[in-house]
Motif scaffolding. Structure first.
Motif, PDB file in Angstrom:
ATOM      1  N   PHE A 193      25.029  12.065  17.319  1.00  0.00           N
ATOM      2  CA  PHE A 193      25.158  13.516  17.244  1.00  0.00           C
ATOM      3  C   PHE A 193      25.041  14.229  18.589  1.00  0.00           C
ATOM      4  N   ALA A 194      24.906  13.480  19.682  1.00  0.00           N
ATOM      5  CA  ALA A 194      24.828  14.116  20.994  1.00  0.00           C
ATOM      6  C   ALA A 194      25.511  13.231  22.032  1.00  0.00           C
ATOM      7  N   THR A 195      26.137  13.856  23.011  1.00  0.00           N
ATOM      8  CA  THR A 195      26.775  13.120  24.097  1.00  0.00           C
ATOM      9  C   THR A 195      25.728  12.727  25.136  1.00  0.00           C
ATOM     10  N   GLU A 196      26.114  11.847  26.037  1.00  0.00           N
ATOM     11  CA  GLU A 196      25.199  11.469  27.125  1.00  0.00           C
ATOM     12  C   GLU A 196      24.829  12.684  27.963  1.00  0.00           C
ATOM     13  N   GLU A 197      25.788  13.565  28.171  1.00  0.00           N
ATOM     14  CA  GLU A 197      25.517  14.774  28.963  1.00  0.00           C
ATOM     15  C   GLU A 197      24.515  15.677  28.254  1.00  0.00           C
ATOM     16  N   GLN A 198      24.635  15.808  26.939  1.00  0.00           N
ATOM     17  CA  GLN A 198      23.705  16.629  26.174  1.00  0.00           C
ATOM     18  C   GLN A 198      22.300  16.025  26.173  1.00  0.00           C
ATOM     19  N   LEU A 199      22.231  14.710  26.050  1.00  0.00           N
ATOM     20  CA  LEU A 199      20.925  14.045  26.084  1.00  0.00           C
ATOM     21  C   LEU A 199      20.261  14.207  27.451  1.00  0.00           C
ATOM     22  N   GLU A 200      21.056  14.134  28.500  1.00  0.00           N
ATOM     23  CA  GLU A 200      20.512  14.325  29.840  1.00  0.00           C
ATOM     24  C   GLU A 200      20.007  15.746  30.021  1.00  0.00           C
ATOM     25  N   ALA A 201      20.737  16.711  29.482  1.00  0.00           N
ATOM     26  CA  ALA A 201      20.286  18.101  29.557  1.00  0.00           C
ATOM     27  C   ALA A 201      18.977  18.286  28.797  1.00  0.00           C
ATOM     28  N   LEU A 202      18.861  17.625  27.653  1.00  0.00           N
ATOM     29  CA  LEU A 202      17.613  17.686  26.893  1.00  0.00           C
ATOM     30  C   LEU A 202      16.472  17.034  27.667  1.00  0.00           C
ATOM     31  N   ARG A 203      16.762  15.887  28.275  1.00  0.00           N
ATOM     32  CA  ARG A 203      15.721  15.191  29.036  1.00  0.00           C
ATOM     33  C   ARG A 203      15.126  16.092  30.104  1.00  0.00           C
ATOM     34  N   GLN A 204      15.944  16.904  30.725  1.00  0.00           N
ATOM     35  CA  GLN A 204      15.474  17.761  31.802  1.00  0.00           C
ATOM     36  C   GLN A 204      14.562  18.887  31.298  1.00  0.00           C
ATOM     37  N   THR A 205      14.559  19.144  29.994  1.00  0.00           N
ATOM     38  CA  THR A 205      13.663  20.163  29.434  1.00  0.00           C
ATOM     39  C   THR A 205      12.323  19.585  29.010  1.00  0.00           C
ATOM     40  N   ILE A 206      12.144  18.271  29.102  1.00  0.00           N
ATOM     41  CA  ILE A 206      10.924  17.614  28.625  1.00  0.00           C
ATOM     42  C   ILE A 206       9.953  17.434  29.788  1.00  0.00           C
ATOM     43  N   PRO A 207       8.772  18.024  29.739  1.00  0.00           N
ATOM     44  CA  PRO A 207       7.822  17.907  30.850  1.00  0.00           C
ATOM     45  C   PRO A 207       7.503  16.467  31.251  1.00  0.00           C
ATOM     46  N   LEU A 208       7.442  15.551  30.289  1.00  0.00           N
ATOM     47  CA  LEU A 208       7.163  14.159  30.643  1.00  0.00           C
ATOM     48  C   LEU A 208       8.368  13.449  31.246  1.00  0.00           C
ATOM     49  N   GLY A 209       9.533  14.102  31.262  1.00  0.00           N
ATOM     50  CA  GLY A 209      10.679  13.633  32.030  1.00  0.00           C
ATOM     51  C   GLY A 209      11.490  12.511  31.437  1.00  0.00           C
ATOM     52  N   ARG A 210      11.343  12.260  30.136  1.00  0.00           N
ATOM     53  CA  ARG A 210      12.107  11.159  29.538  1.00  0.00           C
ATOM     54  C   ARG A 210      12.211  11.374  28.033  1.00  0.00           C
ATOM     55  N   LEU A 211      13.163  10.658  27.420  1.00  0.00           N
ATOM     56  CA  LEU A 211      13.250  10.644  25.970  1.00  0.00           C
ATOM     57  C   LEU A 211      12.154   9.752  25.397  1.00  0.00           C
ATOM     58  N   GLY A 212      11.804  10.000  24.148  1.00  0.00           N
ATOM     59  CA  GLY A 212      10.803   9.161  23.509  1.00  0.00           C
ATOM     60  C   GLY A 212      11.333   7.770  23.230  1.00  0.00           C
ATOM     61  N   ASN A 213      10.422   6.799  23.187  1.00  0.00           N
ATOM     62  CA  ASN A 213      10.815   5.418  22.927  1.00  0.00           C
ATOM     63  C   ASN A 213       9.958   4.830  21.792  1.00  0.00           C
ATOM     64  N   GLU A 214      10.144   3.555  21.528  1.00  0.00           N
ATOM     65  CA  GLU A 214       9.469   2.897  20.415  1.00  0.00           C
ATOM     66  C   GLU A 214       7.946   2.992  20.532  1.00  0.00           C
ATOM     67  N   THR A 215       7.424   2.745  21.710  1.00  0.00           N
ATOM     68  CA  THR A 215       5.973   2.813  21.912  1.00  0.00           C
ATOM     69  C   THR A 215       5.444   4.214  21.619  1.00  0.00           C
ATOM     70  N   ASP A 216       6.188   5.225  22.039  1.00  0.00           N
ATOM     71  CA  ASP A 216       5.768   6.602  21.807  1.00  0.00           C
ATOM     72  C   ASP A 216       5.739   6.940  20.316  1.00  0.00           C
ATOM     73  N   ALA A 217       6.669   6.381  19.564  1.00  0.00           N
ATOM     74  CA  ALA A 217       6.853   6.796  18.177  1.00  0.00           C
ATOM     75  C   ALA A 217       5.769   6.297  17.242  1.00  0.00           C
ATOM     76  N   VAL A 218       5.293   5.084  17.446  1.00  0.00           N
ATOM     77  CA  VAL A 218       4.528   4.433  16.380  1.00  0.00           C
ATOM     78  C   VAL A 218       3.072   4.899  16.289  1.00  0.00           C
ATOM     79  N   GLY A 219       2.481   5.323  17.403  1.00  0.00           N
ATOM     80  CA  GLY A 219       1.062   5.645  17.409  1.00  0.00           C
ATOM     81  C   GLY A 219       0.623   6.679  16.381  1.00  0.00           C
ATOM     82  N   PRO A 220       1.305   7.834  16.296  1.00  0.00           N
ATOM     83  CA  PRO A 220       0.877   8.842  15.324  1.00  0.00           C
ATOM     84  C   PRO A 220       0.926   8.358  13.877  1.00  0.00           C
ATOM     85  N   TYR A 221       1.915   7.555  13.543  1.00  0.00           N
ATOM     86  CA  TYR A 221       2.023   7.053  12.176  1.00  0.00           C
ATOM     87  C   TYR A 221       0.902   6.049  11.871  1.00  0.00           C
TER      88      TYR A 221
END
Length: 248
Positions: A193-221
């Motif tokens: 649902f998003a292009t590489e350019e759109q994902l990169e634009a989103l990444r730049q809005t994230i203070p931690l500077g990256r998209l979430g990954n598997e390690t990030d996802a599992v802890g809260p659950y």
């Protein structure tokens, strides 16, 4: 435990994490059957009494069939993760049609309600347990700038509110209900649902500077599923987005 929508993406990450921690996991899917079979084999190699449950949550009878099948194969349920959902397809409001609305609501709203309804008796029979819903940053952000996801965003707001109602209604049964709202993660859904350019634009809005990954996802659950870690927490929504959104 049952994790809906777990043949790919965040759901599959959760299945692996819970199996590593000794859980018996029912993997659920509809279209990615071979992925589901491979994942179940992987979980069994980790020592989990894993199984695959197939079914369409968007059908009126689908959620109960899926939940009951998982409980039958596992011998009961003490954790239910209502993770499945989706945009279906993008459409701006001025081009929106009723068929799309019905599809989005069936998968994201009705299936959440009916799946929970079906899970409650099994959780009660286990002496209580944990329900964890998956919402989205969209419940805070809306459909996004020109994103064409108005119905999806509204459905995710429903899930946050429904979490609170579920927590209140079943606390006396020892059932806790909480919600995780992921931001932008490196999953197949975002690739569709998003292009590489759109994902990169989103990444730049994230203070931690990256998209979430598997390690990030599992802890809260894992946290919400554990009575030891979160036994006094219910009715809460955790924002998992790297700081992209910081609600007051």
């Amino acid at each position: 435990m049952l994790i809906t929508g777990s043949t790919q993406g965040i759901g599959s990450w959760l299945a692996r994490a819970f199996a590593r921690h000794g859980a018996h996991v029912a993997v659920h899917g509809l279209t990615h059957v071979e992925d589901g079979k491979r994942l179940v084999d992987e979980l069994k190699a980790l020592g989990s009494n894993a199984c695959l449950v197939l079914g369409d949550l968007s059908y009126e009878t689908g959620p109960a069939q899926i939940v009951d099948d998982a409980a039958r194969q596992l011998g009961g349920l003490d954790v239910y993760i209502s993770n499945a959902g989706g945009i279906i397809r993008r459409s701006r409001i001025d081009a929106f049609d009723l068929d799309l609305y019905n599809e989005v609501m069936a998968l994201n709203v009705r299936a959440t309600l009916l799946g929970t309804k079906a899970a409650i008796p099994h959780l009660k029979a286990s002496g209580g347990g944990s329900i964890i819903f998956t919402s989205s940053k969209a419940h805070l952000l809306g459909g996004g700038l020109k994103s064409g996801a108005a119905a999806y965003a509204g459905a995710k707001s429903f899930i946050v509110n429904f979490t609170k109602t579920t927590a209140r209604e079943f606390a006396e049964d020892g059932i806790r209900a909480n919600c995780v709202s992921p931001g932008t993660f490196a999953t197949p859904t975002h690739s569709v649902f998003a292009t590489e350019e759109q994902l990169e634009a989103l990444r730049q809005t994230i203070p931690l500077g990256r998209l979430g990954n598997e390690t990030d996802a599992v802890g809260p659950y894992l946290f919400f599923a554990s009575d030891m870690l979160s036994g006094y927490i219910t009715g809460q929504a955790l924002e998992l987005n790297g700081g992209e959104l910081m609600p007051s």
